[in-house]
Design a protein around this motif. Structure first.
Motif, PDB file in Angstrom:
ATOM      1  N   ASN A   1       2.641 -14.377  10.664  1.00 14.79           N
ATOM      2  CA  ASN A   1       2.741 -15.029  11.970  1.00 14.79           C
ATOM      3  C   ASN A   1       4.211 -15.193  12.306  1.00 14.79           C
ATOM      4  O   ASN A   1       5.007 -15.571  11.442  1.00 14.79           O
ATOM      5  N   PHE A   2       4.555 -14.931  13.562  1.00 20.77           N
ATOM      6  CA  PHE A   2       5.947 -15.047  13.995  1.00 20.77           C
ATOM      7  C   PHE A   2       6.094 -16.229  14.943  1.00 20.77           C
ATOM      8  O   PHE A   2       5.368 -16.326  15.922  1.00 20.77           O
ATOM      9  N   GLN A   3       7.038 -17.111  14.633  1.00 22.17           N
ATOM     10  CA  GLN A   3       7.360 -18.233  15.497  1.00 22.17           C
ATOM     11  C   GLN A   3       8.710 -17.961  16.147  1.00 22.17           C
ATOM     12  O   GLN A   3       9.611 -17.433  15.492  1.00 22.17           O
ATOM     13  N   PRO A   4       8.880 -18.322  17.423  1.00 23.55           N
ATOM     14  CA  PRO A   4      10.148 -18.067  18.126  1.00 23.55           C
ATOM     15  C   PRO A   4      11.073 -19.294  18.128  1.00 23.55           C
ATOM     16  O   PRO A   4      10.932 -20.174  18.971  1.00 23.55           O
ATOM     17  N   PRO A   5      12.050 -19.368  17.222  1.00 23.89           N
ATOM     18  CA  PRO A   5      12.970 -20.506  17.245  1.00 23.89           C
ATOM     19  C   PRO A   5      14.020 -20.406  18.356  1.00 23.89           C
ATOM     20  O   PRO A   5      14.767 -21.343  18.578  1.00 23.89           O
TER      21      PRO A   5
ATOM     22  N   ALA B   1      13.485 -14.853  15.080  1.00 25.39           N
ATOM     23  CA  ALA B   1      12.075 -15.066  14.773  1.00 25.39           C
ATOM     24  C   ALA B   1      11.977 -15.722  13.404  1.00 25.39           C
ATOM     25  O   ALA B   1      12.871 -15.578  12.573  1.00 25.39           O
ATOM     26  N   ALA B   2      10.872 -16.427  13.207  1.00 23.73           N
ATOM     27  CA  ALA B   2      10.602 -17.060  11.918  1.00 23.73           C
ATOM     28  C   ALA B   2       9.238 -16.589  11.438  1.00 23.73           C
ATOM     29  O   ALA B   2       8.217 -17.211  11.720  1.00 23.73           O
TER      30      ALA B   2
ATOM     31  N   ARG C   1       6.270 -16.138   8.953  1.00 23.37           N
ATOM     32  CA  ARG C   1       5.719 -16.794   7.774  1.00 23.37           C
ATOM     33  C   ARG C   1       4.330 -16.229   7.583  1.00 23.37           C
ATOM     34  O   ARG C   1       3.701 -15.757   8.522  1.00 23.37           O
TER      35      ARG C   1
ATOM     36  N   TRP D   1       8.670 -16.158   4.097  1.00 23.87           N
ATOM     37  CA  TRP D   1       9.398 -16.940   5.088  1.00 23.87           C
ATOM     38  C   TRP D   1      10.751 -16.297   5.364  1.00 23.87           C
ATOM     39  O   TRP D   1      11.378 -15.737   4.470  1.00 23.87           O
TER      40      TRP D   1
ATOM     41  N   VAL E   1      14.129 -16.550   8.725  1.00 18.35           N
ATOM     42  CA  VAL E   1      14.584 -16.831  10.091  1.00 18.35           C
ATOM     43  C   VAL E   1      15.786 -15.931  10.324  1.00 18.35           C
ATOM     44  O   VAL E   1      16.795 -16.039   9.626  1.00 18.35           O
TER      45      VAL E   1
END
Length: 104
Positions: free
Chosen positions: A16-20, A25-26, A28, A72, A74
């Motif tokens: 899964n990619f989270q947008p900081p 991208a982050a 995890r 993980w 970033v």
């Protein structure tokens, strides 16, 4: 080993990619592998800038024996988006039909 494990058994690789923000991208997720795949998959992830933060198994007598690595990172979104593919390629995995390009 010629066995299909449905996603509902939680024996799948997921990222899964989270947008900081700031083009970063982050990613995890959880990589699932058999013993012979662990070193090559983790090396491929590291080359792509993704860290394995744990390595464990869920079952006591599972067959085939499965190992899970939580991942993980970033960093640059484009670079990290490309990173998991080489690691998946060294495993005996096949993307779900709905996740393959050109399929619905």
């Amino acid at each position: 080993m010629d066995r299909v494990l449905p996603p509902g058994l939680a024996s799948t690789t997921t990222v899964n990619f989270q947008p900081p923000g700031g083009g970063r991208a982050a990613p995890r997720g959880d990589f699932v592998m058999i013993a012979d795949e662990v070193q090559d998959a983790l090396k491929a992830l590291r080359r792509g800038g993704i860290d394995g933060v744990s390595l464990h198994n869920h079952g006591l007598t599972d067959e085939p024996r499965l190992f899970f690595s939580h991942i993980w990172a970033v960093d640059d979104a484009v670079g990290l988006a490309r990173a998991p593919r080489p690691a998946v390629a060294v495993t005996n995995s096949e993307p779900a039909a709905w996740s393959r390009p050109g399929r619905t």
